[in-house]
Write an enzyme that holds these catalytic residues in place. Structure first.
Site, PDB file in Angstrom:
ATOM      1  CG  HIS A 211       2.901   7.332  -3.680  1.00  0.00           C
ATOM      2  ND1 HIS A 211       1.659   7.421  -4.272  1.00  0.00           N
ATOM      3  CD2 HIS A 211       3.338   8.612  -3.559  1.00  0.00           C
ATOM      4  CE1 HIS A 211       1.367   8.682  -4.513  1.00  0.00           C
ATOM      5  NE2 HIS A 211       2.358   9.430  -4.091  1.00  0.00           N
ATOM      6  CB  CYS A 212      -0.417   2.779  -1.305  1.00  0.00           C
ATOM      7  SG  CYS A 212      -0.412   2.339  -3.049  1.00  0.00           S
ATOM      8  CB  ALA A 213       1.623   3.148   3.330  1.00  0.00           C
TER       9      ALA A 213
END
Length: 222
Positions: A211-213
């Site tokens: 999700h961060c990427a």
């Protein structure tokens, strides 16, 4: 990187979307919204002089205004322990209005500040009401124990998943039992989507998750 701040404007120009700046600094993983008026975040990622110097009340007002939300649920989080100051998306996510999924152990580990902060957030969410006055249905995903990576700063978060068209992209960390349980829970939470768990260890080893990427792009009608 000095060019990171240019990305949003470039994307907006391509999509012909209006950009507005309110002076607030933060990252997408630092706040979660339910799409129905409610947001949640760790104070450590926003009410922190390394990002914003305004008061908590002013930061909340600016954040809600930017998100089009009405109510903010704050939990303390942890300042300075990682580069994100404990982004909420590594711990808890909105599945839908009125429902949150959170990853935590069976009981608090008093020697582990991450465990203490997770249970603190859980207790706050348990007592909270959303913008529509609902109590939250909280689903717990157990933590993995035997993971592959030996990286010191590895992030092993099942809730840092990515929702896309027809599917959910999750993570697996080499703990067969915990990996299977996490996929089972996510599949139950997203019955109309196919849940796929991938080895995203290289992302976890630099302090993030799938999700961060990534970042979803909602349909724009105009």
């Amino acid at each position: 990187h000095a060019d990171d701040s240019k990305i949003a404007k470039r994307v907006a120009e391509r999509l012909k979307l209006r950009v507005f700046e309110n002076g607030l600094f933060g990252e997408a993983g630092g706040v979660e919204v339910d799409g129905d008026g409610t947001a949640m975040a760790h104070e450590s990622s926003w009410i922190n002089p390394n990002r914003n110097k305004q008061s908590k009340a002013e930061i909340e007002r600016l954040l809600l205004d930017a998100l089009g939300a009405e109510r903010m649920i704050w939990a303390p989080g942890i300042k300075g322990a990682d580069i994100t100051d404990y982004h909420i998306d590594a711990l808890a996510r909105f599945v839908k209005p009125g429902q949150v999924v959170i990853q935590m152990g069976d009981k608090p580990d008093r020697s582990d500040p991450w465990s203490i902060a997770a249970f603190e957030t859980y207790e706050i969410l348990k007592d909270a009401r959303d913008a529509k006055g609902r109590r939250l249905d909280i689903v717990v995903i157990p933590e993995p124990v035997e993971i592959r990576s030996r990286s010191k700063d590895f992030v092993s978060s099942y809730v840092n998943y990515y929702v896309c068209n027809g599917g959910v992209v999750g993570a697996e960390f080499g703990d067969d039992t915990a990996d299977a349980k996490a996929q089972e829970i996510l599949q139950a939470l997203y019955p109309g989507r196919r849940v796929v768990s991938l080895n995203v260890d290289p992302i976890g080893e630099v302090g993030g998750g799938i999700h961060c990427a990534t970042q979803q792009k909602p349909a724009v009608k105009g």
